[in-house]
Design a protein around this motif. Structure first.
Motif, short mmCIF file in Angstrom:
data_model
loop_
_atom_site.label_atom_id
_atom_site.label_comp_id
_atom_site.label_asym_id
_atom_site.label_seq_id
_atom_site.Cartn_x
_atom_site.Cartn_y
_atom_site.Cartn_z
N UNK A 33 93.46 74.78 89.73
CA UNK A 33 92.74 76.05 89.66
C UNK A 33 92.94 76.70 88.30
N UNK A 34 94.17 76.66 87.82
CA UNK A 34 94.47 77.24 86.50
C UNK A 34 93.68 76.53 85.42
N UNK A 35 93.61 75.22 85.50
CA UNK A 35 92.86 74.46 84.48
C UNK A 35 91.38 74.80 84.54
N UNK A 36 90.85 74.94 85.74
CA UNK A 36 89.43 75.30 85.86
C UNK A 36 89.16 76.69 85.29
N UNK A 37 90.17 77.57 85.38
CA UNK A 37 89.99 78.95 84.94
C UNK A 37 90.03 79.10 83.42
N UNK A 38 90.66 78.17 82.73
CA UNK A 38 90.84 78.30 81.27
C UNK A 38 89.50 78.44 80.56
N UNK A 39 89.50 79.38 79.62
CA UNK A 39 88.29 79.62 78.84
C UNK A 39 87.29 80.53 79.52
N UNK A 40 87.62 80.98 80.73
CA UNK A 40 86.69 81.81 81.49
C UNK A 40 86.83 83.29 81.19
N UNK A 41 86.05 84.07 81.90
CA UNK A 41 86.04 85.54 81.77
C UNK A 41 86.14 86.15 83.16
N UNK A 42 86.87 87.25 83.26
CA UNK A 42 86.92 88.00 84.51
C UNK A 42 86.35 89.39 84.26
N UNK A 58 93.74 96.76 80.22
CA UNK A 58 93.01 96.16 79.09
C UNK A 58 93.95 95.58 78.05
N UNK A 59 94.96 96.34 77.66
CA UNK A 59 95.81 95.93 76.55
C UNK A 59 96.92 94.99 77.00
N UNK A 60 97.63 95.36 78.06
CA UNK A 60 98.78 94.55 78.46
C UNK A 60 98.38 93.33 79.28
N UNK A 61 97.72 93.57 80.42
CA UNK A 61 97.33 92.44 81.27
C UNK A 61 96.33 91.55 80.54
N UNK A 68 98.22 83.29 77.73
CA UNK A 68 98.76 82.24 78.59
C UNK A 68 97.70 81.36 79.25
N UNK A 69 96.47 81.90 79.38
CA UNK A 69 95.45 81.16 80.13
C UNK A 69 94.11 81.04 79.42
N UNK A 70 94.01 81.63 78.24
CA UNK A 70 92.73 81.64 77.50
C UNK A 70 91.61 82.22 78.36
N UNK A 71 91.95 83.25 79.15
CA UNK A 71 90.97 83.95 79.98
C UNK A 71 90.71 85.32 79.36
N UNK A 72 89.44 85.69 79.23
CA UNK A 72 89.06 86.98 78.69
C UNK A 72 88.90 87.98 79.82
N UNK A 73 89.59 89.11 79.71
CA UNK A 73 89.49 90.17 80.72
C UNK A 73 88.53 91.24 80.23
N UNK A 74 87.49 91.48 81.01
CA UNK A 74 86.53 92.54 80.70
C UNK A 74 86.66 93.62 81.77
N UNK A 75 87.36 94.70 81.43
CA UNK A 75 87.54 95.80 82.38
C UNK A 75 86.30 96.70 82.34
N UNK A 324 93.53 83.60 89.08
CA UNK A 324 94.65 83.58 88.13
C UNK A 324 95.08 85.01 87.81
N UNK A 325 94.10 85.90 87.62
CA UNK A 325 94.41 87.30 87.36
C UNK A 325 95.13 87.93 88.55
N UNK A 326 94.65 87.69 89.76
CA UNK A 326 95.31 88.23 90.95
C UNK A 326 96.75 87.75 91.05
N UNK A 327 96.98 86.49 90.77
CA UNK A 327 98.33 85.95 90.85
C UNK A 327 99.24 86.61 89.82
N UNK A 328 98.71 86.86 88.62
CA UNK A 328 99.47 87.54 87.58
C UNK A 328 99.84 88.95 88.02
N UNK A 329 98.87 89.67 88.59
CA UNK A 329 99.12 91.04 89.02
C UNK A 329 100.18 91.11 90.13
N UNK A 330 100.28 90.05 90.93
CA UNK A 330 101.25 90.00 92.03
C UNK A 330 102.65 89.63 91.57
#
Length: 404
Positions: A33-42, A58-61, A68-75, A324-330
């Motif tokens: 799942x983590x590998x599939x998530x890499x390069x993605x956006x939330x 926005x800044x910390x998470x 760590x995951x090459x995932x872009x977070x768009x709040x 992946x984001x949910x797991x990080x928040x937990x």
């Protein structure tokens, strides 16, 4: 006719693709799942009314996700989660089943009920999150969201409990139960108000009066009961209409949002504000918005507490990245980070005893802000939330019988 059939086939194909995507994720290992998530956006849609929370997300998470995951977070900040529910619902009605706008929602209560009942939530995957082991799903306050079973459709993020704030230099001894507060309002004209429901925080103040009128929350627990509602509602509207002339601006108008009430308190126009998240009082003092003499408190007859969650819509095109984001928040580390008063001061939704020794030491070292009543103190008189049908009826009743 041919175009209609073609459109139906296309929608059917999209629905199957989305189902396969969700089922495929549920059949993967976490590493896959983590590998599939890499390069993605939330695209995370959430209440955006607090700068401290916005910065943390926005800044910390966001920085950790990228590093760590090459995932872009768009709040994406919104005023109320119902706006986001309506986006997902509109997309479903339009046949958008695998390319939705929303990847994650900060949510609870009647908005979660709407998502679950409308089959708008991605469900049945939460056991795949490694940090799900930190959650005590045997706790009814976690396993049920305003009385609605979570059933693997959302992930807890914070726990909160309602509290009042006052300037101790202005009101040295605030009223300590609902009856005393109602008396104080009538004895101090123009010094109290509350946001008009359906504002989330205004609605919970009205529910406290409703509990008081009903003789306690225990009389209202369980599925919606029209007879019980009618009896408590008649008393509630009578109480609220009785105090209305004694409110700010003689009750001719109400603040529309909790932000407007906070401004009135900051300017000294009213003597009290309140919040589901008492940490906001300390943050406002640190920001210089509230006086340093601000203090907060619960009520002897209790204040309402609940859990808030994150949820992945059924048509999110980035489910793996959202997981992946949910797991990080937990994680224990992130639950600790946001619990720090200078960051946010949010109460954890996990069992601290299940975290590492380092995280446990971090929680033990946190010093509460003097303006913030402790979660332990509030918990001595915690009241449960009602099932969502009660909330809907109370808000509609207030608008018809008081707010009109």
């Amino acid at each position: 006719m041919l175009r209609t059939l073609a459109a139906l086939l296309l929608l059917s194909t999209s629905a199957l693709a989305d189902t396969a995507d969700g089922d495929a994720l549920k059949g993967m290992s976490w590493d896959q799942i983590v590998e599939q998530a890499r390069g993605g956006t939330v695209n995370w849609f959430m209440w955006g009314g607090a700068d401290t929370i916005n910065r943390y997300v926005s800044d910390h998470v966001g920085a950790i996700l990228k590093r760590d995951y090459d995932i872009t977070l768009n709040r994406v900040g919104v005023a109320d989660a119902v706006e986001v529910v309506n986006i997902v619902l509109t997309e479903k009605e339009a046949g958008v089943t695998d390319a939705g706008t929303v990847d994650l929602i900060w949510i609870n209560g009647e908005n979660f009920r709407s998502m679950k009942q409308g089959d708008l939530a991605f469900c049945g995957y939460t056991d795949l999150l490694p940090n799900n082991a930190l959650v005590n799903w045997d706790n009814p306050a976690i396993a049920n969201d305003f009385g609605v079973p979570v059933d693997g459709c959302e992930v807890p993020w914070n726990t909160v409990q309602f509290a009042f704030a006052h300037d101790s230099a202005d009101v040295p001894e605030p009223p300590r139960d609902m009856a005393a507060l109602l008396d104080w309002i009538k004895a101090n004209p123009g010094r109290f108000t509350y946001p008009a429901p359906p504002d989330f925080t205004g609605s919970v103040f009205v529910r406290h009066v409703f509990y008081h009128a009903a003789g306690g929350a225990d009389a209202l627990l369980g599925p919606f009961d029209q007879a019980k509602f009618d009896a408590a509602a008649a008393k509630t509207w009578a109480i609220l209409n009785e105090i209305e002339p004694f409110l700010w601006r003689e009750g001719q108008t109400y603040p529309n949002t909790i932000a407007q009430l906070n401004e009135l308190f900051a300017n000294g126009e009213v003597a009290f504000t309140f919040n589901y998240d008492p940490s906001q009082f300390g943050l406002a003092v640190q920001a210089g918005t509230y006086p340093e003499t601000t203090r907060s408190f619960g009520l002897a007859d209790g204040t309402i507490g609940n859990t808030n969650y994150t949820l992945i819509p059924f048509n999110s095109p980035n489910k793996a990245a959202a997981m992946v984001l949910q797991n990080l928040l937990l994680s224990g580390e992130e639950q600790l980070e946001k619990a720090k008063p200078e960051v946010w001061g949010a109460s954890p939704a996990i069992e601290i005893s299940r975290t590492s020794a380092e995280v446990q030491s971090g929680f033990a070292a946190i010093e509460g802000h003097p303006s913030v009543v402790s979660a332990e103190e509030l918990a001595k008189a915690a009241l449960p939330e009602l099932q969502a049908d009660w909330l809907t009826a109370i808000e509609a009743g207030w608008q018809a019988q008081v707010g009109n």
